[in-house]
Write a protein that holds these residues in place. Structure first.
Motif, PDB file in Angstrom:
ATOM      1  N   PHE A 155      35.520  42.188  46.020  1.00  0.00           N
ATOM      2  CA  PHE A 155      35.154  43.254  45.910  1.00  0.00           C
ATOM      3  C   PHE A 155      34.303  43.858  46.509  1.00  0.00           C
ATOM      4  O   PHE A 155      34.219  44.946  47.748  1.00  0.00           O
ATOM      5  N   GLY A 156      33.170  44.072  46.251  1.00  0.00           N
ATOM      6  CA  GLY A 156      31.873  44.740  46.499  1.00  0.00           C
ATOM      7  C   GLY A 156      31.331  44.344  48.527  1.00  0.00           C
ATOM      8  O   GLY A 156      31.509  45.005  49.251  1.00  0.00           O
ATOM      9  N   LEU A 157      31.746  43.280  48.287  1.00  0.00           N
ATOM     10  CA  LEU A 157      30.902  42.262  50.353  1.00  0.00           C
ATOM     11  C   LEU A 157      32.628  43.024  50.631  1.00  0.00           C
ATOM     12  O   LEU A 157      32.104  43.615  51.924  1.00  0.00           O
ATOM     13  N   ALA A 158      34.193  42.819  50.334  1.00  0.00           N
ATOM     14  CA  ALA A 158      34.872  43.479  50.979  1.00  0.00           C
ATOM     15  C   ALA A 158      34.746  45.079  51.193  1.00  0.00           C
ATOM     16  O   ALA A 158      34.519  45.002  52.627  1.00  0.00           O
ATOM     17  N   PRO A 166      44.339  46.906  43.552  1.00  0.00           N
ATOM     18  CA  PRO A 166      43.325  47.145  44.499  1.00  0.00           C
ATOM     19  C   PRO A 166      42.981  46.096  46.180  1.00  0.00           C
ATOM     20  O   PRO A 166      42.230  46.612  46.435  1.00  0.00           O
ATOM     21  N   ALA A 167      43.744  45.350  45.228  1.00  0.00           N
ATOM     22  CA  ALA A 167      43.208  43.801  46.602  1.00  0.00           C
ATOM     23  C   ALA A 167      43.862  44.776  47.564  1.00  0.00           C
ATOM     24  O   ALA A 167      44.170  44.615  48.279  1.00  0.00           O
ATOM     25  N   TYR A 168      45.492  44.855  46.941  1.00  0.00           N
ATOM     26  CA  TYR A 168      46.259  45.121  47.792  1.00  0.00           C
ATOM     27  C   TYR A 168      46.264  46.680  48.873  1.00  0.00           C
ATOM     28  O   TYR A 168      46.074  47.117  49.883  1.00  0.00           O
ATOM     29  N   VAL A 169      45.578  47.456  47.969  1.00  0.00           N
ATOM     30  CA  VAL A 169      44.378  48.950  48.094  1.00  0.00           C
ATOM     31  C   VAL A 169      43.496  48.600  49.247  1.00  0.00           C
ATOM     32  O   VAL A 169      44.019  49.039  50.065  1.00  0.00           O
ATOM     33  N   GLY A 170      42.495  47.731  49.250  1.00  0.00           N
ATOM     34  CA  GLY A 170      42.044  47.123  50.529  1.00  0.00           C
ATOM     35  C   GLY A 170      42.969  46.715  50.867  1.00  0.00           C
ATOM     36  O   GLY A 170      41.749  46.832  52.523  1.00  0.00           O
ATOM     37  N   ILE A 171      43.904  45.735  51.027  1.00  0.00           N
ATOM     38  CA  ILE A 171      44.193  45.337  52.280  1.00  0.00           C
ATOM     39  C   ILE A 171      45.042  46.636  53.574  1.00  0.00           C
ATOM     40  O   ILE A 171      44.668  46.579  54.489  1.00  0.00           O
ATOM     41  N   LEU A 172      45.812  47.888  52.989  1.00  0.00           N
ATOM     42  CA  LEU A 172      45.883  48.524  53.587  1.00  0.00           C
ATOM     43  C   LEU A 172      44.618  49.749  54.107  1.00  0.00           C
ATOM     44  O   LEU A 172      45.000  49.832  55.404  1.00  0.00           O
ATOM     45  N   ILE A 196      28.373  35.702  45.140  1.00  0.00           N
ATOM     46  CA  ILE A 196      29.615  34.913  45.156  1.00  0.00           C
ATOM     47  C   ILE A 196      29.104  33.579  45.220  1.00  0.00           C
ATOM     48  O   ILE A 196      30.095  32.690  44.606  1.00  0.00           O
ATOM     49  N   ASP A 197      27.778  33.220  46.252  1.00  0.00           N
ATOM     50  CA  ASP A 197      27.796  31.900  46.216  1.00  0.00           C
ATOM     51  C   ASP A 197      27.673  31.105  44.533  1.00  0.00           C
ATOM     52  O   ASP A 197      27.252  30.084  44.641  1.00  0.00           O
ATOM     53  N   ALA A 198      26.986  32.239  44.037  1.00  0.00           N
ATOM     54  CA  ALA A 198      26.443  31.250  43.021  1.00  0.00           C
ATOM     55  C   ALA A 198      27.798  31.250  41.337  1.00  0.00           C
ATOM     56  O   ALA A 198      27.296  30.149  40.073  1.00  0.00           O
ATOM     57  N   GLY A 199      28.791  32.055  42.226  1.00  0.00           N
ATOM     58  CA  GLY A 199      29.649  31.616  40.967  1.00  0.00           C
ATOM     59  C   GLY A 199      30.332  31.785  40.138  1.00  0.00           C
ATOM     60  O   GLY A 199      31.078  30.997  39.513  1.00  0.00           O
ATOM     61  N   SER A 200      29.725  33.026  39.862  1.00  0.00           N
ATOM     62  CA  SER A 200      29.816  33.437  38.132  1.00  0.00           C
ATOM     63  C   SER A 200      29.644  34.771  38.452  1.00  0.00           C
ATOM     64  O   SER A 200      29.696  35.569  37.609  1.00  0.00           O
ATOM     65  N   ALA A 201      30.449  35.682  40.132  1.00  0.00           N
ATOM     66  CA  ALA A 201      30.544  37.036  39.584  1.00  0.00           C
ATOM     67  C   ALA A 201      31.215  37.491  39.922  1.00  0.00           C
ATOM     68  O   ALA A 201      32.062  39.027  39.789  1.00  0.00           O
ATOM     69  N   GLY A 202      32.673  36.875  39.715  1.00  0.00           N
ATOM     70  CA  GLY A 202      34.095  36.897  39.645  1.00  0.00           C
ATOM     71  C   GLY A 202      34.363  37.732  41.366  1.00  0.00           C
ATOM     72  O   GLY A 202      34.097  37.989  42.027  1.00  0.00           O
ATOM     73  N   ASN A 203      35.535  38.533  40.722  1.00  0.00           N
ATOM     74  CA  ASN A 203      36.010  39.228  42.172  1.00  0.00           C
ATOM     75  C   ASN A 203      35.095  40.373  41.925  1.00  0.00           C
ATOM     76  O   ASN A 203      34.959  41.555  43.350  1.00  0.00           O
ATOM     77  N   TYR A 204      34.436  41.021  41.029  1.00  0.00           N
ATOM     78  CA  TYR A 204      33.353  42.061  41.282  1.00  0.00           C
ATOM     79  C   TYR A 204      32.539  41.999  42.295  1.00  0.00           C
ATOM     80  O   TYR A 204      32.328  42.129  43.312  1.00  0.00           O
ATOM     81  N   ALA A 205      32.172  40.915  43.046  1.00  0.00           N
ATOM     82  CA  ALA A 205      31.164  40.647  43.904  1.00  0.00           C
ATOM     83  C   ALA A 205      32.130  40.827  45.392  1.00  0.00           C
ATOM     84  O   ALA A 205      31.984  41.909  46.561  1.00  0.00           O
ATOM     85  N   ASP A 264      37.795  40.268  58.489  1.00  0.00           N
ATOM     86  CA  ASP A 264      37.015  39.498  57.332  1.00  0.00           C
ATOM     87  C   ASP A 264      37.400  41.145  56.042  1.00  0.00           C
ATOM     88  O   ASP A 264      37.449  39.382  55.270  1.00  0.00           O
ATOM     89  N   ALA A 265      37.182  41.652  55.990  1.00  0.00           N
ATOM     90  CA  ALA A 265      37.641  42.313  54.315  1.00  0.00           C
ATOM     91  C   ALA A 265      39.132  42.400  54.192  1.00  0.00           C
ATOM     92  O   ALA A 265      39.539  41.869  53.409  1.00  0.00           O
ATOM     93  N   GLU A 266      39.823  42.069  55.251  1.00  0.00           N
ATOM     94  CA  GLU A 266      41.280  41.888  54.876  1.00  0.00           C
ATOM     95  C   GLU A 266      40.758  40.344  54.478  1.00  0.00           C
ATOM     96  O   GLU A 266      42.592  40.453  53.671  1.00  0.00           O
ATOM     97  N   SER A 267      40.886  39.812  54.696  1.00  0.00           N
ATOM     98  CA  SER A 267      40.819  38.292  54.570  1.00  0.00           C
ATOM     99  C   SER A 267      39.946  38.121  53.254  1.00  0.00           C
ATOM    100  O   SER A 267      40.841  37.372  52.237  1.00  0.00           O
ATOM    101  N   ILE A 268      39.186  38.607  52.631  1.00  0.00           N
ATOM    102  CA  ILE A 268      38.510  38.550  51.447  1.00  0.00           C
ATOM    103  C   ILE A 268      39.584  39.322  50.046  1.00  0.00           C
ATOM    104  O   ILE A 268      40.279  39.052  49.020  1.00  0.00           O
ATOM    105  N   TYR A 269      40.282  40.400  50.425  1.00  0.00           N
ATOM    106  CA  TYR A 269      41.461  40.997  49.954  1.00  0.00           C
ATOM    107  C   TYR A 269      42.493  40.110  49.618  1.00  0.00           C
ATOM    108  O   TYR A 269      42.811  39.995  48.432  1.00  0.00           O
ATOM    109  N   ARG A 270      42.681  39.784  50.290  1.00  0.00           N
ATOM    110  CA  ARG A 270      43.490  38.624  50.410  1.00  0.00           C
ATOM    111  C   ARG A 270      43.595  37.631  49.744  1.00  0.00           C
ATOM    112  O   ARG A 270      44.830  37.261  48.604  1.00  0.00           O
TER     113      ARG A 270
END
Length: 579
Positions: A224-227, A255-261, A213-222, A238-244
């Protein structure tokens, strides 16, 4: 836009021009408008004379519309001689999806041989082979890795394949090689994150995802993985914050809403999570939140709520893959429930709703054929099966339903042939029952006896096979062996209502009234809404001379199922009571 304006001008000069229709279809395809592309290309493209690129686009559009059988039909003549790797790969994926695995594998292998640098073809083929030929899948991925060692899809597929196969040593060597040869890249960070997640090292996985994520080129894949890691670490906020953050940036990312739920569910805050997604879903741009809710309720089999949220989310989501999946699963389940209740009109309505998402799906068409067969609409069943034969030649479900139709028509020889063909592809209980019944209908008692033993070997935990074996013993007047079989079933599945119900009758035949009564009571507790089980228990109570309880239980049995024999049992009890 300028290209479309030019096409408008051409249409004014030459209305109905096939070339402009083709171009409009191609543009719609490139813009992701699959329905419009299908409309235009279906009118304008003649598969017999179309150019290779045009036909490829037409076929790709059909594939995106989940019509693999149509892709196979369009391309089957071209793939014999073509060296176009895109055509070969597309045909290969479609053939695999249409249960033509041999043809699909051959086409994909040819595409890989022609263009080994297109390693995503190798990932696709390995994914198809992973279950039946895991060693072959691993070899394909290892070769692809040598060709493109920096490709993330290949790396992740290799990690997953080694993990699935339990090849711990090979997996560790692979990871060690990456850390030594390419330690600082984002691709390596994401590969390591997947590996660490697989082995349960959540802290290391989180660090690797964060690095990407810090490298700035991984997009949402990283992200979602961190969440996902934060959920596993029970760091729900923390997980909810990432999904939001993902949902706020891209409001239609389901998938972001699936994660929030999920972050709410894992905290035991189901009501709050449902309320939050309901609130978010009121925003027209966030209908994906309602699809997520529908998927959740479908997963817990609350079909009324699933249907409600699916309807609310429908606008703008009919083409979304997840929406289609939820819709199909929901109405498939409802159709099966209606079918079990012999409510054929409702079952048809439900299955047609499911088919609106996947009109060529062999499972859904198989249920439709089953509905028509069980309802006695055999001509309609024949039409559905002809359609399935065309769409999914060689599919097991086609053989099964052809066997079912033949049984309904009392054509037991054909039923036997089709069931045997299906059994060779993959044994399963319902199919086993059909084949066993066909042997019995043909008077092939020795064949039926041998098959039921083969069935038990093929499916060692099968209750249905053992019930048939026990019934064969009963037919041969060997009650002790039949009881032994049912005891074996109950040792495996203590609450099997079928085994309990049947063994109760056998105990009664041997004069073991108390054993019969105990088994009958257990069966009734296991299935209190089964009228036949209630009948058995009521009759046991009668034989134990507990007449008032017997009358009450048999009255319940009569209320649950209309059956003259059960009514006769109730009459016998009342006669004994002097009524």
């Amino acid at each position: 836009a300028s290209a479309l304006h030019l096409l408008d001008d051409i249409d004014e000069i030459s209305p109905g021009n096939e070339t402009t229709s083709t171009l409009r279809g191609v543009i719609a395809f490139l813009q992701g408008d699959d329905k419009k592309a299908d409309e235009m290309l279906s009118k304008a493209v003649d598969p017999e004379i179309a150019g290779e690129r045009t036909l490829e686009i037409f076929a790709a559009n059909q594939f995106r519309l989940n019509r693999p059988y149509r892709v196979v039909k369009l391309l089957k003549d071209r793939v014999k001689d073509t060296t176009d790797v895109n055509t070969l790969a597309l045909y290969g994926m479609a053939a695999m999806s249409a249960d033509m695995r041999k043809e699909g594998e051959a086409a994909l292998r040819k595409a890989i041989d022609l263009a080994p640098e297109r390693v995503r073809f190798s990932v696709v083929l390995a994914n198809y082979l992973a279950t039946e030929k895991p060693d072959e899948a691993a070899k394909i991925l290892e070769t692809a890795y040598k060709v493109a060692p920096a490709d993330l899809a290949v790396r992740l597929a290799l990690v997953n394949e080694y993990t699935r196969m339990g090849k711990t040593k090979a997996l560790q060597q692979f990871i060690d090689e990456l850390q030594a040869s390419d330690p600082d890249s984002v691709v390596t960070a994401l590969t390591l994150a997947t590996y660490d997640l697989r082995i349960g090292d959540f802290d290391a996985a989180a660090a690797a995802y964060q690095k990407a994520i810090d490298a700035g080129s991984a997009g949402n894949y990283a992200r979602f993985g961190l969440a996902q890691v934060r959920l596993l670490q029970k760091q729900y906020a923390d997980a909810e914050s990432i999904y939001r953050s993902i949902a706020d940036a891209e409001p239609d990312t389901l998938p972001a809403y699936v994660g929030i739920l999920q972050s709410y569910l894992d905290r035991g805050m189901k009501s709050e999570g449902i309320a939050e997604l309901t609130r978010l879903g009121q925003d027209e741009g966030r209908k994906a939140a309602l699809v997520a809710l529908s998927g959740y309720f479908s997963s817990v089999r609350d079909d009324d709520e699933a249907e409600k949220f699916l309807a609310q989310a429908a606008t703008g989501n009919q083409d979304a893959q997840y929406w289609k999946s939820v819709n199909a699963n929901l109405y498939l389940r409802k159709a099966r429930r209606s079918l079990a209740q012999r409510n054929y009109e409702e079952a048809r309505k439900d299955i047609f709703t499911a088919l609106s998402s996947y009109p060529a799906n062999r499972q859904l068409l198989g249920v439709l054929a089953q509905i028509e067969i069980q309802s006695g609409s055999l001509r309609e069943a024949r039409k559905v099966l002809d359609q399935m034969e065309q769409m999914h030649p060689g599919a097991q479900i086609v053989d099964v339903r052809e066997g079912d139709l033949a049984m309904a028509q009392k054509d037991y020889g054909t039923a036997r042939t089709r069931y045997e063909a299906a059994w060779k592809k993959e044994p399963e209980d319902r199919l086993g029952q059909g084949l066993y019944s066909a042997y019995e209908a043909l008077g092939l008692e020795d064949k039926a006896d041998a098959f039921v033993r083969e069935w038990i070997k093929a499916i060692p935990d099968s209750v249905v096979a053992r019930v048939n074996l026990a019934q064969r013993y009963v037919a041969n007047q060997d009650i002790d062996k039949a009881i032994s079989v049912y005891k074996d079933v109950l040792a495996r599945i203590p609450d099997s209502e079928t085994a309990l119900n049947n063994i109760a009758w056998l105990y009664l035949q041997q004069g073991q009234v108390q054993s019969a009564l105990d088994a009958g009571e257990r069966a009734y507790r296991s299935a209190p809404k089964n009228g036949y089980v209630a009948d058995t228990y009521g009759w046991m109570l009668f034989k134990a001379e507990r007449l008032q309880e017997a009358e009450a239980m048999l009255s319940r049995a009569v209320s649950l199922v209309a059956d003259l024999e059960i009514q006769g049992h109730l009459d016998d009890v009342r006669k004994a009571m002097g009524k």
